[in-house]
Design a protein around this motif. Structure first.
Motif, PDB file in Angstrom:
ATOM      1  N   ALA A 431       0.820  -1.218   0.000  1.00  0.00           N
ATOM      2  CA  ALA A 431       0.000   0.000   0.000  1.00  0.00           C
ATOM      3  C   ALA A 431       0.848   1.260   0.000  1.00  0.00           C
ATOM      4  CB  ALA A 431      -0.933   0.005   1.222  1.00  0.00           C
ATOM      5  N   SER A 432       2.045   1.148   0.533  1.00  0.00           N
ATOM      6  CA  SER A 432       2.912   2.328   0.641  1.00  0.00           C
ATOM      7  C   SER A 432       3.911   2.435  -0.505  1.00  0.00           C
ATOM      8  CB  SER A 432       3.671   2.296   1.974  1.00  0.00           C
ATOM      9  OG  SER A 432       4.513   1.145   2.026  1.00  0.00           O
ATOM     10  N   LEU A 433       3.949   1.455  -1.407  1.00  0.00           N
ATOM     11  CA  LEU A 433       4.937   1.466  -2.484  1.00  0.00           C
ATOM     12  C   LEU A 433       4.487   2.376  -3.618  1.00  0.00           C
ATOM     13  CD1 LEU A 433       5.845  -2.318  -2.693  1.00  0.00           C
ATOM     14  CD2 LEU A 433       7.235  -0.458  -1.740  1.00  0.00           C
ATOM     15  N   THR A 434       5.430   3.193  -4.122  1.00  0.00           N
ATOM     16  CA  THR A 434       5.150   4.104  -5.216  1.00  0.00           C
ATOM     17  C   THR A 434       5.948   3.688  -6.447  1.00  0.00           C
ATOM     18  OG1 THR A 434       6.975   5.579  -4.622  1.00  0.00           O
ATOM     19  CG2 THR A 434       4.834   5.985  -3.552  1.00  0.00           C
ATOM     20  N   GLU A 435       5.744   4.400  -7.513  1.00  0.00           N
ATOM     21  CA  GLU A 435       6.490   4.137  -8.751  1.00  0.00           C
ATOM     22  C   GLU A 435       7.986   4.264  -8.522  1.00  0.00           C
ATOM     23  OE1 GLU A 435       7.275   6.551 -12.867  1.00  0.00           O
ATOM     24  OE2 GLU A 435       5.184   6.386 -12.196  1.00  0.00           O
ATOM     25  N   VAL A 436       8.345   5.292  -7.771  1.00  0.00           N
ATOM     26  CA  VAL A 436       9.769   5.510  -7.489  1.00  0.00           C
ATOM     27  C   VAL A 436      10.351   4.361  -6.697  1.00  0.00           C
ATOM     28  CG1 VAL A 436      11.424   7.034  -6.317  1.00  0.00           C
ATOM     29  CG2 VAL A 436       9.474   8.001  -7.558  1.00  0.00           C
ATOM     30  N   ASP A 437       9.533   3.831  -5.725  1.00  0.00           N
ATOM     31  CA  ASP A 437      10.007   2.689  -4.908  1.00  0.00           C
ATOM     32  C   ASP A 437      10.259   1.462  -5.785  1.00  0.00           C
ATOM     33  OD1 ASP A 437       9.800   4.198  -2.574  1.00  0.00           O
ATOM     34  OD2 ASP A 437       7.712   3.579  -2.242  1.00  0.00           O
ATOM     35  N   LEU A 438       9.325   1.231  -6.722  1.00  0.00           N
ATOM     36  CA  LEU A 438       9.478   0.058  -7.590  1.00  0.00           C
ATOM     37  C   LEU A 438      10.734   0.147  -8.458  1.00  0.00           C
ATOM     38  CD1 LEU A 438       5.828  -0.575  -8.875  1.00  0.00           C
ATOM     39  CD2 LEU A 438       7.139  -1.996  -7.303  1.00  0.00           C
ATOM     40  N   LEU A 439      11.010   1.306  -9.005  1.00  0.00           N
ATOM     41  CA  LEU A 439      12.128   1.458  -9.936  1.00  0.00           C
ATOM     42  C   LEU A 439      13.470   1.604  -9.230  1.00  0.00           C
ATOM     43  CD1 LEU A 439      10.498   3.834 -12.587  1.00  0.00           C
ATOM     44  CD2 LEU A 439      10.771   1.358 -12.676  1.00  0.00           C
ATOM     45  N   SER A 440      13.458   1.984  -7.952  1.00  0.00           N
ATOM     46  CA  SER A 440      14.731   2.150  -7.227  1.00  0.00           C
ATOM     47  C   SER A 440      15.188   0.866  -6.529  1.00  0.00           C
ATOM     48  CB  SER A 440      14.601   3.280  -6.202  1.00  0.00           C
ATOM     49  OG  SER A 440      13.582   2.967  -5.243  1.00  0.00           O
ATOM     50  N   HIS A 441      14.256  -0.062  -6.328  1.00  0.00           N
ATOM     51  CA  HIS A 441      14.629  -1.344  -5.679  1.00  0.00           C
ATOM     52  C   HIS A 441      15.023  -2.344  -6.777  1.00  0.00           C
ATOM     53  CE1 HIS A 441      14.385  -5.017  -3.314  1.00  0.00           C
ATOM     54  NE2 HIS A 441      14.257  -4.256  -2.189  1.00  0.00           N
ATOM     55  N   ALA A 442      16.245  -2.905  -6.692  1.00  0.00           N
ATOM     56  CA  ALA A 442      16.785  -3.738  -7.778  1.00  0.00           C
ATOM     57  C   ALA A 442      15.876  -4.916  -8.106  1.00  0.00           C
ATOM     58  CB  ALA A 442      18.184  -4.242  -7.405  1.00  0.00           C
ATOM     59  N   ASP A 443      15.458  -5.679  -7.080  1.00  0.00           N
ATOM     60  CA  ASP A 443      14.640  -6.874  -7.325  1.00  0.00           C
ATOM     61  C   ASP A 443      13.261  -6.494  -7.857  1.00  0.00           C
ATOM     62  OD1 ASP A 443      16.687  -8.473  -6.496  1.00  0.00           O
ATOM     63  OD2 ASP A 443      15.953  -8.706  -4.442  1.00  0.00           O
ATOM     64  N   LEU A 444      12.666  -5.448  -7.253  1.00  0.00           N
ATOM     65  CA  LEU A 444      11.343  -5.015  -7.688  1.00  0.00           C
ATOM     66  C   LEU A 444      11.388  -4.431  -9.099  1.00  0.00           C
ATOM     67  CD1 LEU A 444       9.926  -3.331  -4.451  1.00  0.00           C
ATOM     68  CD2 LEU A 444       9.042  -5.392  -5.586  1.00  0.00           C
TER      69      LEU A 444
END
Length: 465
Positions: A431-444
């Protein structure tokens, strides 16, 4: 018994072959590249007061007798061959007849009476003619040996190796006489103290003519010792002893001797068999002492027997049954006449064939496994490469979409089974994950970019259809 027959047949055949090779070129027996001789009974060292040529004649006659399997009434050989064996280069037949007569007049006397004591009635004493009737006719020589001597000539129990190649080189009667007497003691390295008068008697007339030791030493004894050291296979020295501490009169001599440590003498005792010599020396490391033992037993240890011992030792080495001193093992194989049984050789060959078949089969299995593994690795590499390309394209497609489309893709991924599982595994809150979070985390980022690629590809196919 079989060993004796082989030993006595081989030198005769070899000597005839050497004669045929060397005689036409005028080469004497002492220049032979191979050893020629026989095991001479120790009793014959008692032959004394005989010239060098006469001694050579006896050597040649007894050599011929020693090679025969049984006893014969007479022995008949080509005269030139007989003369070559005794190194008689002269064509003076008058002199040859004189030498034969000298031998016929000579006797061998054997007694158990100590040399420093007078004979007693109970003592053993035997006197036998060295050679019987001799005849020469039409280029052949025929001779007889007293029957009483035949068994001694063929008896090798108490004997020593007599080399015609060496003895024919002597020119001094004293040298030949001393050499004969010390031969049985060579394995021991030293003689007992020998009375000087006995040694004078060995030398015959030349020894008896010099009553004073210093003249006997100068004129007879020292020249004889020098010739033995120069021409024979023995290094000889001596020491003297006086009658008493207070006396200066020498009355005893003791000899010290050893086989020469030369490759030539050893190689000669191997009948010129260069390959055998090199195998013994280089492959097995046979020592000089062991070579001397081989030399002293050449009447029985033929080339064939030595080769047999070499093959046996190699066979056991290949089986891993020799853990120390291959040379010592080879010498034991030589002494005991060991040979590889044919049945065992066949058994080992079958086992080796079976082992080779198993090795081939195992190699084929390993090759098949490696091939499968290589195929799997190639497919894995192909999959990794394709996935990486999908991720790259998915990331590029995502970045090309507008903000609304990107927001929809992020929401779709987070509610997908694959997205939920990965977020849970990473212990994150979707619920707290954003587009930036997805693209900055290597596995995600990796998983999300591939999701975008597959989703976009799937929509494109539906549009086309």
């Amino acid at each position: 018994m079989a060993d004796e027959i082989v030993a006595k047949a081989t030198p005769r055949q070899m000597s005839l072959g050497l004669f045929e090779d060397m005689f036409p070129d005028g080469l004497p027996i002492n220049e032979s590249p191979k050893e020629i001789g026989f095991q001479r009974n120790n009793v014959f060292v008692e032959i004394t007061d005989m010239g060098v040529t006469a001694r050579r004649l006896i050597d040649a006659a007894y050599f011929i007798v020693a090679q025969e399997k049984g006893n014969a009434d007479h022995y008949d050989v080509e005269l030139n061959y007989f003369k070559w064996l005794m190194r008689y280069d002269s064509k003076n037949h008058v002199h040859l007849r004189a030498v034969i007569t000298e031998v016929q007049k000579s006797l061998i006397q054997v007694t158990d009476t100590p040399p420093d004591q007078a004979p007693q009635e109970k003592d053993l004493w035997v006197s036998v003619q060295l050679l019987g009737i001799v005849g020469i006719h039409n280029g052949r020589i025929r001779f007889e040996v007293p029957p009483q001597l035949l068994r001694h000539i063929k008896d090798t129990d108490k004997s020593h190796w007599l080399s015609l190649r060496i003895t024919s080189a002597f020119t001094l009667s004293a040298a030949r006489a001393i050499y004969d007497h010390i031969l049985p003691f060579v394995p021991h390295g030293m003689t007992d103290w020998i009375p000087l008068d006995v040694i004078r008697n060995w030398a015959g007339k030349s020894g008896a003519s010099a009553a004073v030791f210093k003249y006997f030493k100068r004129d007879t004894f020292e020249p004889a010792v020098r010739q033995i050291n120069e021409l024979s296979d023995i290094d000889l020295s001596y020491e003297t002893r006086t009658e008493s501490v207070s006396s200066k009169k020498i009355d005893r001599i003791r000899f010290r001797m050893s086989r020469k440590e030369t490759a030539d003498s050893v190689r000669a005792s191997l009948q010129g068999a260069q390959e055998l010599y090199l195998a013994l020396k280089n492959e097995f490391g046979v020592t000089t002492k062991q070579f001397i033992i081989i030399s002293e037993n050449r009447a029985v240890w033929t080339d064939e027997r030595i080769q047999q011992a070499i093959e046996y030792t190699r066979f056991r080495l290949d089986q891993g049954k020799i853990t120390k001193s291959p040379a010592g093992y080879l010498m034991k194989a030589l002494r005991d006449n060991w040979q590889v049984p044919e049945a065992e050789r066949k058994m080992v060959a079958i086992l080796e064939e079976k082992a080779e078949a198993e090795r081939v089969e195992e190699h084929a299995k390993e090759h098949a496994i490696k091939k499968v593994e290589a195929n799997h690795a190639a497919r894995d590499a192909e999959v990794r490469s394709r996935t990486a390309e999908e991720v790259r394209q998915g990331r590029a497609l995502f970045e090309a979409f507008d903000a609304r489309a990107r927001k929809d893709l992020v929401r779709s991924y987070l509610v997908s089974p694959a997205g939920k599982l990965l977020v849970k595994r990473l212990k994150l809150e979707s619920a707290s994950l954003t587009e930036v979070d997805l693209l900055s985390h290597a596995d995600l980022a990796w998983a999300f970019s591939q999701f975008v690629f597959l989703r976009t590809k799937s929509k494109a196919k539906k549009t086309e259809s």
